[in-house]
Every structure is written in structure tokens, then in C-alpha cells.
Design a protein around this motif. Structure first.
Motif, PDB file in Angstrom:
ATOM      1  N   HIS A   1       0.832  -1.214   0.000  1.00 12.52           N
ATOM      2  CA  HIS A   1       0.000   0.000   0.000  1.00 12.52           C
ATOM      3  C   HIS A   1       0.864   1.261   0.000  1.00 12.52           C
ATOM      4  CE1 HIS A   1      -3.350  -2.679   0.695  1.00 12.52           C
ATOM      5  NE2 HIS A   1      -2.706  -3.181   1.730  1.00 12.52           N
ATOM      6  N   PRO A   2       1.726   1.423  -1.016  1.00 10.81           N
ATOM      7  CA  PRO A   2       2.690   2.531  -1.002  1.00 10.81           C
ATOM      8  C   PRO A   2       2.057   3.926  -1.040  1.00 10.81           C
ATOM      9  CG  PRO A   2       2.697   1.420  -3.125  1.00 10.81           C
ATOM     10  CD  PRO A   2       1.840   0.605  -2.215  1.00 10.81           C
ATOM     11  N   GLU A   3       0.790   4.033  -1.447  1.00 13.02           N
ATOM     12  CA  GLU A   3       0.152   5.343  -1.503  1.00 13.02           C
ATOM     13  C   GLU A   3      -0.420   5.765  -0.156  1.00 13.02           C
ATOM     14  OE1 GLU A   3      -0.325   3.248  -4.172  1.00 13.02           O
ATOM     15  OE2 GLU A   3       0.616   4.468  -5.730  1.00 13.02           O
ATOM     16  N   SER A   4      -0.687   4.808   0.747  1.00 12.35           N
ATOM     17  CA  SER A   4      -1.353   5.160   1.992  1.00 12.35           C
ATOM     18  C   SER A   4      -0.548   4.837   3.252  1.00 12.35           C
ATOM     19  CB  SER A   4      -2.715   4.451   2.072  1.00 12.35           C
ATOM     20  OG  SER A   4      -2.537   3.050   1.981  1.00 12.35           O
ATOM     21  N   THR A   5       0.410   3.938   3.168  1.00 12.01           N
ATOM     22  CA  THR A   5       1.246   3.594   4.315  1.00 12.01           C
ATOM     23  C   THR A   5       2.273   4.713   4.514  1.00 12.01           C
ATOM     24  OG1 THR A   5       0.969   1.251   3.792  1.00 12.01           O
ATOM     25  CG2 THR A   5       2.815   1.818   5.211  1.00 12.01           C
ATOM     26  N   PRO A   6       2.655   5.015   5.747  1.00 11.17           N
ATOM     27  CA  PRO A   6       3.711   6.023   5.942  1.00 11.17           C
ATOM     28  C   PRO A   6       4.922   5.692   5.061  1.00 11.17           C
ATOM     29  CG  PRO A   6       2.767   5.417   8.053  1.00 11.17           C
ATOM     30  CD  PRO A   6       2.170   4.479   7.027  1.00 11.17           C
ATOM     31  N   PRO A   7       5.531   6.704   4.433  1.00 12.38           N
ATOM     32  CA  PRO A   7       6.571   6.451   3.422  1.00 12.38           C
ATOM     33  C   PRO A   7       7.712   5.533   3.861  1.00 12.38           C
ATOM     34  CG  PRO A   7       5.970   8.759   3.415  1.00 12.38           C
ATOM     35  CD  PRO A   7       5.256   8.133   4.576  1.00 12.38           C
ATOM     36  N   LEU A   8       8.244   5.724   5.065  1.00 11.72           N
ATOM     37  CA  LEU A   8       9.361   4.889   5.503  1.00 11.72           C
ATOM     38  C   LEU A   8       8.926   3.436   5.654  1.00 11.72           C
ATOM     39  CD1 LEU A   8      12.313   4.693   6.274  1.00 11.72           C
ATOM     40  CD2 LEU A   8      11.677   5.311   8.623  1.00 11.72           C
ATOM     41  N   VAL A   9       7.763   3.216   6.227  1.00  7.72           N
ATOM     42  CA  VAL A   9       7.225   1.857   6.382  1.00  7.72           C
ATOM     43  C   VAL A   9       6.983   1.243   5.007  1.00  7.72           C
ATOM     44  CG1 VAL A   9       5.283   0.496   7.266  1.00  7.72           C
ATOM     45  CG2 VAL A   9       6.213   2.383   8.634  1.00  7.72           C
ATOM     46  N   ALA A  10       6.363   2.018   4.116  1.00  6.47           N
ATOM     47  CA  ALA A  10       6.081   1.524   2.761  1.00  6.47           C
ATOM     48  C   ALA A  10       7.367   1.149   2.040  1.00  6.47           C
ATOM     49  CB  ALA A  10       5.311   2.572   1.966  1.00  6.47           C
ATOM     50  N   LEU A  11       8.414   1.944   2.215  1.00  2.11           N
ATOM     51  CA  LEU A  11       9.690   1.664   1.556  1.00  2.11           C
ATOM     52  C   LEU A  11      10.246   0.318   2.002  1.00  2.11           C
ATOM     53  CD1 LEU A  11      11.587   2.946  -0.484  1.00  2.11           C
ATOM     54  CD2 LEU A  11      12.718   4.115   1.409  1.00  2.11           C
ATOM     55  N   TYR A  12      10.213   0.047   3.302  1.00  5.36           N
ATOM     56  CA  TYR A  12      10.668  -1.257   3.806  1.00  5.36           C
ATOM     57  C   TYR A  12       9.773  -2.382   3.280  1.00  5.36           C
ATOM     58  CZ  TYR A  12      14.141   0.455   7.159  1.00  5.36           C
ATOM     59  OH  TYR A  12      15.257   0.998   7.739  1.00  5.36           O
ATOM     60  N   GLN A  13       8.458  -2.190   3.359  1.00  7.23           N
ATOM     61  CA  GLN A  13       7.535  -3.258   2.955  1.00  7.23           C
ATOM     62  C   GLN A  13       7.629  -3.560   1.466  1.00  7.23           C
ATOM     63  OE1 GLN A  13       3.747  -1.869   4.468  1.00  7.23           O
ATOM     64  NE2 GLN A  13       4.106  -2.785   6.472  1.00  7.23           N
ATOM     65  N   VAL A  14       7.678  -2.527   0.633  1.00  6.35           N
ATOM     66  CA  VAL A  14       7.824  -2.741  -0.812  1.00  6.35           C
ATOM     67  C   VAL A  14       9.122  -3.484  -1.089  1.00  6.35           C
ATOM     68  CG1 VAL A  14       8.281  -1.573  -3.011  1.00  6.35           C
ATOM     69  CG2 VAL A  14       6.370  -0.826  -1.591  1.00  6.35           C
TER      70      VAL A  14
END
Length: 196
Positions: free
Chosen positions: A85-98
Motif C-alpha cells: 500500500h505505497p500510496e497510503s502507508t507512511p513512506p518509511l514503512v512503505a519503503l521497507y515493505q515494498v
């Protein structure tokens, strides 16, 4: 998977079984071809636990099988990005998850991902969509202060892709640990911070 009204349970079971067989063949082909790119359809069938005729019935040629693998891996790649969910997750968290999700796909489907040709419209479309989503994520990360204001987000994205490519070469490593290393390297670099 939903089926049209009127499709019998037997037909649904047959379709489901066929889909499982195809996935089994694709997974076996990835395993076999990543070890031996010259492997035969017979070797792939043996690894999948199916008859050679079953593989040929599903895939007209070895090239068709490899194309199907590339398309499958590309869809997994897109789903990996979407799952974070890179558009809605906080950017740093999204970066790790992606990063962790993409590294899992690249690890599991390395042979197929390396065959995902950009001239295939489906593959090109998926990669363009992922590229745009990554650009938006990097701009969000910059706006949130995760990336420095003076960093070119396009350059950061290209460096990030290169780091992921290199990390994906570590096939036996834990994707979460690799994701941490990739993101840490992207955000902190490998230098001491001293200039020339």
C-alpha cells in the motif's frame, strides 16, 4: 475466484485443478531453469510431477512456457508492490515493505524475472505502473523528510533499483534483512558523511 452463474461445481473443480497444475508447472520450471537454463520440457515435467504431455498440453513450446513464467512473475511483482500500500502507508514503512516484498518475488522468480522482456505489453505496463508508484512513494518520502530536500527523487529511485538488483543476487538471504540493508544503504549511504 468467482465463476459465472450456472457453472457447475464439477466445472469449477476442473478449472481450479487446471490452475493448480499450471502453477505447479510454472514453479517447477522456475526451480529447474534457474539451475539449468537449458533444461528440457521433460525435466520440467518430472520436477512438476506431471507427464510431459501435460506440460505440452498447457504450453505449446518451451518459449511459451518461459513467456508464461515471465508474465506470472511480473504479476507477482505488481502484487508485491500493491501489498505494501505505497500510496497510503507512511513512506518509511512503505519503503521497507515494498523492498521486502519485491525481494521475495525476485528471489522466488529470479529466472522468470530476468526473462520479463520490456517489449511484452503486459510486462511493460506493469513495470511502468510500478515505476510511477515508486516515483510517488519517493516524492511522499521527500515531503515527509525521509529523503533530503535536495535529493533528486528520480536519481534516488534509480539507485534504489540498483540496490534491489544487487540484493536479489543473494538468493539464500532473508528478504526482510536484505530490505533493511537496502533501505539503510539508500537513506544513510556507506560513507561517514565527510565531504571532499
Amino acid at each position: 475466484m468467482s465463476y459465472p452463474v450456472g457453472v457447475s461445481e464439477t466445472t469449477r473443480a476442473m478449472r481450479s485443478d487446471a490452475a493448480r497444475t499450471v502453477r505447479t508447472i510454472l514453479e517447477a520450471a522456475e526451480h529447474v531453469l534457474s539451475k539449468n537454463p537449458a533444461a528440457s520440457m521433460e525435466q520440467i515435467a518430472e520436477a512438476a510431477g506431471v507427464a510431459r504431455t501435460t506440460v505440452h498440453r498447457r504450453f505449446a513450446s518451451r518459449e511459451a512456457l518461459v513467456d508464461a513464467m515471465a508474465a506470472w512473475a511480473t504479476r507477482q511483482f505488481a502484487e508485491a508492490v500493491e501489498s505494501a500500500h505505497p500510496e497510503s502507508t507512511p513512506p518509511l514503512v512503505a519503503l521497507y515493505q515494498v523492498t521486502a516484498s519485491v525481494l521475495r518475488v525476485k528471489s522466488d522468480w529470479g529466472f522468470a524475472m530476468s526473462r520479463a522482456l520490456s517489449d511484452d505489453p503486459e510486462v511493460a505496463g506493469v513495470h511502468e505502473d510500478v515505476s510511477q508508484r515508486c516515483d510517488r512513494l519517493f516524492r511522499r518520502a521527500q515531503a515527509a523528510g525521509v529523503l533530503r530536500a535536495d535529493v533528486d527523487p528520480e536519481w534516488a529511485r534509480r539507485v534504489y533499483y540498483a540496490l534491489i538488483h544487487e540484493a536479489a543476487q543473494s538468493r539464500d538471504a532473508d528478504p526482510d534483512a536484505l530490505a533493511t540493508r537496502v533501505v539503510d544503504t539508500l537513506l544513510r549511504g556507506v560513507g561517514t558523511g565527510q565531504g571532499l
